[in-house]
Design an enzyme around this catalytic site. Sequence first.
Site, PDB file in Angstrom:
ATOM      1  N   THR A 131      -7.446   1.170   8.476  1.00 43.76           N
ATOM      2  CA  THR A 131      -7.843  -0.093   7.854  1.00 43.76           C
ATOM      3  C   THR A 131      -9.158  -0.588   8.429  1.00 43.76           C
ATOM      4  O   THR A 131     -10.056  -1.046   7.697  1.00 43.76           O
ATOM      5  CB  THR A 131      -6.741  -1.151   8.030  1.00 43.76           C
ATOM      6  OG1 THR A 131      -5.578  -0.745   7.305  1.00 43.76           O
ATOM      7  CG2 THR A 131      -7.185  -2.515   7.529  1.00 43.76           C
ATOM      8  N   LYS A 171       0.839  -1.193   0.000  1.00 48.48           N
ATOM      9  CA  LYS A 171       0.000   0.000   0.000  1.00 48.48           C
ATOM     10  C   LYS A 171       0.878   1.249   0.000  1.00 48.48           C
ATOM     11  O   LYS A 171       2.057   1.195   0.336  1.00 48.48           O
ATOM     12  CB  LYS A 171      -0.943   0.016   1.212  1.00 48.48           C
ATOM     13  CG  LYS A 171      -0.261   0.103   2.571  1.00 48.48           C
ATOM     14  CD  LYS A 171      -1.306   0.102   3.685  1.00 48.48           C
ATOM     15  CE  LYS A 171      -0.683   0.096   5.071  1.00 48.48           C
ATOM     16  NZ  LYS A 171       0.094   1.302   5.395  1.00 48.48           N
ATOM     17  N   ALA A 179      -2.842   4.912  13.365  1.00 52.82           N
ATOM     18  CA  ALA A 179      -2.810   5.284  11.947  1.00 52.82           C
ATOM     19  C   ALA A 179      -3.250   4.130  11.049  1.00 52.82           C
ATOM     20  O   ALA A 179      -4.423   3.991  10.738  1.00 52.82           O
ATOM     21  CB  ALA A 179      -1.424   5.786  11.561  1.00 52.82           C
ATOM     22  N   CYS A 180      -2.319   3.284  10.605  1.00 49.14           N
ATOM     23  CA  CYS A 180      -2.627   2.305   9.565  1.00 49.14           C
ATOM     24  C   CYS A 180      -3.618   1.232  10.006  1.00 49.14           C
ATOM     25  O   CYS A 180      -4.467   0.802   9.219  1.00 49.14           O
ATOM     26  CB  CYS A 180      -1.332   1.687   9.043  1.00 49.14           C
ATOM     27  SG  CYS A 180      -0.260   2.912   8.253  1.00 49.14           S
ATOM     28  N   VAL A 181      -3.526   0.798  11.260  1.00 54.53           N
ATOM     29  CA  VAL A 181      -4.501  -0.184  11.753  1.00 54.53           C
ATOM     30  C   VAL A 181      -5.869   0.470  11.875  1.00 54.53           C
ATOM     31  O   VAL A 181      -6.894  -0.086  11.452  1.00 54.53           O
ATOM     32  CB  VAL A 181      -4.045  -0.779  13.098  1.00 54.53           C
ATOM     33  CG1 VAL A 181      -5.166  -1.581  13.746  1.00 54.53           C
ATOM     34  CG2 VAL A 181      -2.821  -1.657  12.898  1.00 54.53           C
TER      35      VAL A 181
END
Length: 228
Positions: free
Chosen positions: A173, A136, A168-170
């Site tokens: 998502t 990503k 952030a990314c977790v």
Amino acid sequence: MNAGLNEMLAQAFAESTKLYQERGFQRRVGFGKKPALINVDLANAWTRPGNPFTCEHIDDQIIPGVQRLLAACRENNHPVIHVTTCYQVTDRNNPHTDMGLWHNKIPVDVVDQADENLWAIDSRIAPIKGEQVLIKKRASSFHGTYLAGFLRAAGVDTILVTGVTASACVRTTLCDGLAEGFRTIAVRECIGDRVPGAVAWNLFDIDAKFADVESVDRCVDYLQTVKG
């Protein structure tokens, strides 16, 4: 996390829980019939020491928990997606970089695609044949990727999300996963961050709004009992 911060967060959570429950938050999305495991950014730049993105509790908590989840998925033929992040053009002065504008906030330019060691999935939870490795470019594993289509084609209705970072990314998502129509499960012990208190606060808030936060024990039991 130090005792003082932990105590302050516990008090804040207790007060917030009262407010949330009075207003109808903290509902349950529940487990579905067809799960997939999504491990977010559990690559060397995040899991090994000495990098700008290195996170806490990788060795003692996150990796062992993910190993248990992987074993249950592989035994029962549940899809596994390993997500990582890297960039082809890391020159911050190049207007055509695939970093977009994110490099103006955080040092994503260090994760150069040319250095595979940085963005390779941690060898302790390395992908096996048949498991997806998804690259990503942004925080969410869904943003600009084929993830949603892959999951729907596989008949998946539930995603178990692990990885870094909680803030952030977790988090993004999970938010996007719910928006895409999947039942979202955050695996408590398998989510990390760099900043003290970030995991506790984000998991509390995520559980109120975007996903069910469940223990690794509960998730392993679910993976072992639902048919693949």
